[in-house]
Motif scaffolding. Structure first.
Motif, PDB file in Angstrom:
ATOM      1  N   VAL A 243       0.842  -1.205   0.000  1.00  0.00           N
ATOM      2  CA  VAL A 243       0.000   0.000   0.000  1.00  0.00           C
ATOM      3  C   VAL A 243       0.875   1.253   0.000  1.00  0.00           C
ATOM      4  CG1 VAL A 243      -1.741   1.297   1.278  1.00  0.00           C
ATOM      5  CG2 VAL A 243      -1.908  -1.199   1.135  1.00  0.00           C
ATOM      6  N   MET A 244       1.917   1.252   0.816  1.00  0.00           N
ATOM      7  CA  MET A 244       2.832   2.386   0.848  1.00  0.00           C
ATOM      8  C   MET A 244       3.530   2.561  -0.495  1.00  0.00           C
ATOM      9  SD  MET A 244       6.198   3.087   3.244  1.00  0.00           S
ATOM     10  CE  MET A 244       5.290   2.967   4.782  1.00  0.00           C
ATOM     11  N   ALA A 245       3.896   1.451  -1.124  1.00  0.00           N
ATOM     12  CA  ALA A 245       4.584   1.516  -2.409  1.00  0.00           C
ATOM     13  C   ALA A 245       3.736   2.240  -3.447  1.00  0.00           C
ATOM     14  CB  ALA A 245       4.937   0.111  -2.887  1.00  0.00           C
ATOM     15  N   ILE A 246       2.449   1.922  -3.497  1.00  0.00           N
ATOM     16  CA  ILE A 246       1.562   2.580  -4.456  1.00  0.00           C
ATOM     17  C   ILE A 246       1.448   4.068  -4.129  1.00  0.00           C
ATOM     18  CG2 ILE A 246      -0.818   2.735  -5.275  1.00  0.00           C
ATOM     19  CD1 ILE A 246      -1.025  -0.306  -4.836  1.00  0.00           C
ATOM     20  N   LYS A 247       1.216   4.382  -2.851  1.00  0.00           N
ATOM     21  CA  LYS A 247       1.035   5.775  -2.447  1.00  0.00           C
ATOM     22  C   LYS A 247       2.259   6.625  -2.769  1.00  0.00           C
ATOM     23  CE  LYS A 247       1.392   7.000   1.904  1.00  0.00           C
ATOM     24  NZ  LYS A 247       1.096   7.225   3.351  1.00  0.00           N
ATOM     25  N   LEU A 248       3.436   6.117  -2.438  1.00  0.00           N
ATOM     26  CA  LEU A 248       4.646   6.903  -2.648  1.00  0.00           C
ATOM     27  C   LEU A 248       5.019   6.995  -4.126  1.00  0.00           C
ATOM     28  CD1 LEU A 248       6.921   5.951   0.378  1.00  0.00           C
ATOM     29  CD2 LEU A 248       5.345   7.870   0.100  1.00  0.00           C
ATOM     30  N   ALA A 249       4.800   5.928  -4.892  1.00  0.00           N
ATOM     31  CA  ALA A 249       5.098   5.991  -6.324  1.00  0.00           C
ATOM     32  C   ALA A 249       4.222   7.035  -7.011  1.00  0.00           C
ATOM     33  CB  ALA A 249       4.897   4.621  -6.963  1.00  0.00           C
ATOM     34  N   LEU A 250       2.938   7.058  -6.672  1.00  0.00           N
ATOM     35  CA  LEU A 250       2.028   8.042  -7.268  1.00  0.00           C
ATOM     36  C   LEU A 250       2.413   9.463  -6.876  1.00  0.00           C
ATOM     37  CD1 LEU A 250      -1.412   6.273  -6.754  1.00  0.00           C
ATOM     38  CD2 LEU A 250      -0.351   6.811  -8.956  1.00  0.00           C
ATOM     39  N   ASN A 251       2.683   9.676  -5.602  1.00  0.00           N
ATOM     40  CA  ASN A 251       3.005  11.022  -5.145  1.00  0.00           C
ATOM     41  C   ASN A 251       4.338  11.499  -5.692  1.00  0.00           C
ATOM     42  OD1 ASN A 251       4.343  12.892  -2.818  1.00  0.00           O
ATOM     43  ND2 ASN A 251       2.116  13.190  -2.888  1.00  0.00           N
ATOM     44  N   ALA A 252       5.347  10.617  -5.653  1.00  0.00           N
ATOM     45  CA  ALA A 252       6.686  11.005  -6.086  1.00  0.00           C
ATOM     46  C   ALA A 252       6.723  11.378  -7.564  1.00  0.00           C
ATOM     47  CB  ALA A 252       7.674   9.874  -5.805  1.00  0.00           C
ATOM     48  N   LYS A 253       5.880  10.748  -8.357  1.00  0.00           N
ATOM     49  CA  LYS A 253       5.862  11.045  -9.791  1.00  0.00           C
ATOM     50  C   LYS A 253       4.863  12.138 -10.155  1.00  0.00           C
ATOM     51  CE  LYS A 253       6.797  11.725 -13.267  1.00  0.00           C
ATOM     52  NZ  LYS A 253       8.020  11.987 -14.045  1.00  0.00           N
ATOM     53  N   LEU A 254       3.642  12.050  -9.611  1.00  0.00           N
ATOM     54  CA  LEU A 254       2.527  12.798 -10.196  1.00  0.00           C
ATOM     55  C   LEU A 254       2.031  13.979  -9.373  1.00  0.00           C
ATOM     56  CD1 LEU A 254       0.430   9.823 -11.616  1.00  0.00           C
ATOM     57  CD2 LEU A 254       1.939  11.378 -12.873  1.00  0.00           C
ATOM     58  N   ARG A 255       2.475  14.146  -8.130  1.00  0.00           N
ATOM     59  CA  ARG A 255       1.977  15.289  -7.362  1.00  0.00           C
ATOM     60  C   ARG A 255       2.205  16.580  -8.139  1.00  0.00           C
ATOM     61  NH1 ARG A 255       4.871  18.911  -4.754  1.00  0.00           N
ATOM     62  NH2 ARG A 255       3.751  20.364  -3.356  1.00  0.00           N
ATOM     63  N   ILE A 259       8.583  19.619 -11.180  1.00  0.00           N
ATOM     64  CA  ILE A 259       9.586  20.071 -10.214  1.00  0.00           C
ATOM     65  C   ILE A 259      10.770  19.118 -10.209  1.00  0.00           C
ATOM     66  CG2 ILE A 259       7.824  21.187  -8.803  1.00  0.00           C
ATOM     67  CD1 ILE A 259       8.115  18.917  -6.783  1.00  0.00           C
ATOM     68  N   CYS A 260      11.915  19.621  -9.740  1.00  0.00           N
ATOM     69  CA  CYS A 260      13.138  18.828  -9.828  1.00  0.00           C
ATOM     70  C   CYS A 260      13.129  17.630  -8.894  1.00  0.00           C
ATOM     71  CB  CYS A 260      14.367  19.693  -9.575  1.00  0.00           C
ATOM     72  SG  CYS A 260      14.408  20.459  -7.934  1.00  0.00           S
ATOM     73  N   GLY A 261      12.255  17.619  -7.867  1.00  0.00           N
ATOM     74  CA  GLY A 261      12.198  16.485  -6.962  1.00  0.00           C
ATOM     75  C   GLY A 261      11.253  15.388  -7.406  1.00  0.00           C
ATOM     76  N   ALA A 262      10.643  15.541  -8.578  1.00  0.00           N
ATOM     77  CA  ALA A 262       9.747  14.492  -9.079  1.00  0.00           C
ATOM     78  C   ALA A 262      10.554  13.261  -9.471  1.00  0.00           C
ATOM     79  CB  ALA A 262       8.955  15.001 -10.280  1.00  0.00           C
ATOM     80  N   THR A 263      10.078  12.097  -9.083  1.00  0.00           N
ATOM     81  CA  THR A 263      10.742  10.851  -9.485  1.00  0.00           C
ATOM     82  C   THR A 263      10.623  10.670 -10.997  1.00  0.00           C
ATOM     83  OG1 THR A 263      10.555   9.661  -7.394  1.00  0.00           O
ATOM     84  CG2 THR A 263      10.510   8.327  -9.388  1.00  0.00           C
ATOM     85  N   GLU A 264      11.723  10.340 -11.632  1.00  0.00           N
ATOM     86  CA  GLU A 264      11.724  10.117 -13.083  1.00  0.00           C
ATOM     87  C   GLU A 264      11.934   8.647 -13.442  1.00  0.00           C
ATOM     88  OE1 GLU A 264      10.548  12.444 -14.509  1.00  0.00           O
ATOM     89  OE2 GLU A 264      11.537  14.372 -14.264  1.00  0.00           O
ATOM     90  N   THR A 265      12.493   7.876 -12.501  1.00  0.00           N
ATOM     91  CA  THR A 265      12.685   6.438 -12.721  1.00  0.00           C
ATOM     92  C   THR A 265      12.218   5.667 -11.493  1.00  0.00           C
ATOM     93  OG1 THR A 265      14.578   6.742 -14.207  1.00  0.00           O
ATOM     94  CG2 THR A 265      14.349   4.604 -13.151  1.00  0.00           C
ATOM     95  N   LEU A 266      11.397   4.656 -11.743  1.00  0.00           N
ATOM     96  CA  LEU A 266      10.945   3.753 -10.684  1.00  0.00           C
ATOM     97  C   LEU A 266      11.679   2.435 -10.826  1.00  0.00           C
ATOM     98  CD1 LEU A 266       8.862   3.266  -8.359  1.00  0.00           C
ATOM     99  CD2 LEU A 266       7.354   2.282 -10.119  1.00  0.00           C
ATOM    100  N   LEU A 267      12.340   2.009  -9.771  1.00  0.00           N
ATOM    101  CA  LEU A 267      13.036   0.723  -9.739  1.00  0.00           C
ATOM    102  C   LEU A 267      12.282  -0.216  -8.811  1.00  0.00           C
ATOM    103  CD1 LEU A 267      16.687   2.094  -9.357  1.00  0.00           C
ATOM    104  CD2 LEU A 267      15.517   1.431 -11.477  1.00  0.00           C
ATOM    105  N   ILE A 268      12.048  -1.433  -9.259  1.00  0.00           N
ATOM    106  CA  ILE A 268      11.285  -2.399  -8.476  1.00  0.00           C
ATOM    107  C   ILE A 268      12.109  -3.676  -8.325  1.00  0.00           C
ATOM    108  CG2 ILE A 268       9.142  -3.719  -8.299  1.00  0.00           C
ATOM    109  CD1 ILE A 268       7.814  -1.664 -10.120  1.00  0.00           C
ATOM    110  N   ASP A 269      12.262  -4.117  -7.111  1.00  0.00           N
ATOM    111  CA  ASP A 269      12.985  -5.361  -6.820  1.00  0.00           C
ATOM    112  C   ASP A 269      12.251  -6.534  -7.473  1.00  0.00           C
ATOM    113  OD1 ASP A 269      14.340  -7.511  -5.714  1.00  0.00           O
ATOM    114  OD2 ASP A 269      14.272  -6.726  -3.667  1.00  0.00           O
TER     115      ASP A 269
END
Length: 418
Positions: A243-255, A259-269
């Motif tokens: 659940v946290m993974a979904i929340k943080l991936a959405l926020n980090a990319k799409l909020r 802005i320069c702090g937006a995630t541009e690459t998602l890495l998944i184990d």
């Protein structure tokens, strides 16, 4: 070099030096009062500032600026109020000037201390965001520095309106208006003159895209505090809470994608139990996914990633995605492609988190938090000049302390060196 531009910057530098000398001797209360007056002026002239911004938005749209750049450029009443509140927040911060960093005593009785002092005259070259005009001015004034601002042509009307209000506020409070100057021309020759104004300008801070920063680093004869691309990564570890993974991936990319702090690459184990809900949530929210074959097999809406994707700051609703072999694989990918801005891990395994936090060489590293927190205000620093991604002087959000240097103060009782 264009002699007109050289003459302009030299004159501005001379006025800035005079203002910086005055600021350096002012008490905290006077600088804070000047900033509060500047914030009041921004609010009082909100209609004029927003009208100027509307002109820039109209021109930018007609000239084909991307949605991300238009978002960076746009002001509305809430954003302008945020800028004014940010100036007031800086006024309330602890003044670093005069702070004693450390002290020591020599066997011969000499008492030594290192004391924070302003740098002097700061030159800031920036693009798109007109709020930088107020943020940078506030930070420089509070840290005892004069500043010469050179904004991008796309925000020319907005910058002029904000600067005019800010300077009037300073002057009304008895501070030198020349402490904050805006280069009055959008001619690129002025940038070149600033970069070579050694002696007139003590530090250059570029805020903008890769081409601007590259030019500054190539041409500058003045020390540079660099802010490179925000190629930020979020790594979802096998021990991440789904659940946290979904929340943080959405926020980090799409909020806010621009802005320069937006995630541009998602890495998944590869060991993460179920990456599909994360990818589905992003795609359903309108994010274009670009990934390797393994990712495409999980979420069919994923487009093939090119080698360039891993090194691209999209500043848009686009995300490159890769599967990696554990935290070591994530760190190896980040080492190859990160711009050393901000990188985050999502995991419930404390030992894995510490391995990531200690092993990733970026200005900001995070555990179970969105990369969009990479911001001076969120760090309690007030506004920021930018996120420094180098290794010298200042790193991460550069605020008041990052705009000071220090001098040694030696107190003796008549000692002469043998």
């Amino acid at each position: 070099m264009d002699q007109t531009a050289v003459t302009l910057i030299a004159a501005m530098g001379a006025r800035a030096r005079h203002a910086a000398t005055a600021l350096a001797g002012m008490p905290t209360s006077a600088k804070a009062a000047g900033l509060r007056a500047a914030a009041a002026a921004l609010r009082a002239e909100a209609d004029a500032i927003l009208a100027a911004n509307a002109r820039d938005i109209e021109t930018g749209a007609a000239n084909g600026l991307s949605g991300a750049l238009l978002d960076r450029l746009r002001l509305d009443p809430a954003r302008l109020e945020g800028a004014a509140a940010g100036v007031e927040a800086v006024a309330a911060l602890t003044d670093p000037v005069g702070a004693v960093i450390d002290t020591s005593a020599r066997p011969n009785g000499l008492q030594l201390s290192r004391v924070r002092v302003p740098i002097g005259v700061i030159g800031i070259i920036y693009e798109s965001r007109p709020n930088v005009t107020a943020d940078a001015a506030a930070l420089c004034v509070m840290s005892g520095n004069a500043v010469i601002l050179r904004g991008g042509s796309e925000a020319a009307h907005s910058n002029r309106a904000i600067h005019a209000a800010f300077a009037r506020g300073l002057a009304a409070a008895g501070l030198p208006a020349d402490a904050v100057q805006l280069v009055p021309t959008t001619d690129r020759a002025a940038v070149g003159a600033m970069l070579k104004a050694d002696g007139a300008i003590d530090l250059i801070v570029p805020r903008g895209g890769k081409s601007l920063v590259a030019r500054v680093q190539e041409e500058a004869r003045v020390p540079v505090l660099a802010h490179l691309d925000g190629i930020c990564h979020t790594y979802i570890d096998r021990a991440a809470d789904p659940v946290m993974a979904i929340k943080l991936a959405l926020n980090a990319k799409l909020r806010r994608t621009g802005i320069c702090g937006a995630t541009e690459t998602l890495l998944i184990d590869r060991g993460f139990a179920d990456p599909l809900p994360v990818l589905e949530a992003l795609a359903d929210a309108g994010c274009e996914l670009r990934g390797d074959a393994a990712v495409q097999a999980i979420e069919p809406r994923t487009l093939p990633a090119t080698p360039e994707d891993w090194d691209t700051e999209y500043l848009d609703a686009i995300l490159s995605v890769a599967l990696v072999d554990g935290v070591e694989g994530a760190m190896a990918h980040i080492a190859r492609h990160s711009s050393h801005h901000t990188d985050a891990i999502v995991t419930d395994d404390a030992a894995t988190a510490e391995r990531f936090l200690n092993g990733v060489d970026s200005a900001i590293v995070m555990w179970n938090a969105s990369t969009q927190f990479a911001d001076g205000g969120e760090f309690g620093l007030g506004a920021e000049i930018g996120i420094a991604t180098g290794r010298l002087h200042a790193r991460g959000p550069v605020a008041l302390e990052g705009l000071t240097t220090y001098k040694w103060v030696v107190r003796g009782t008549g000692q002469a060196r043998p």
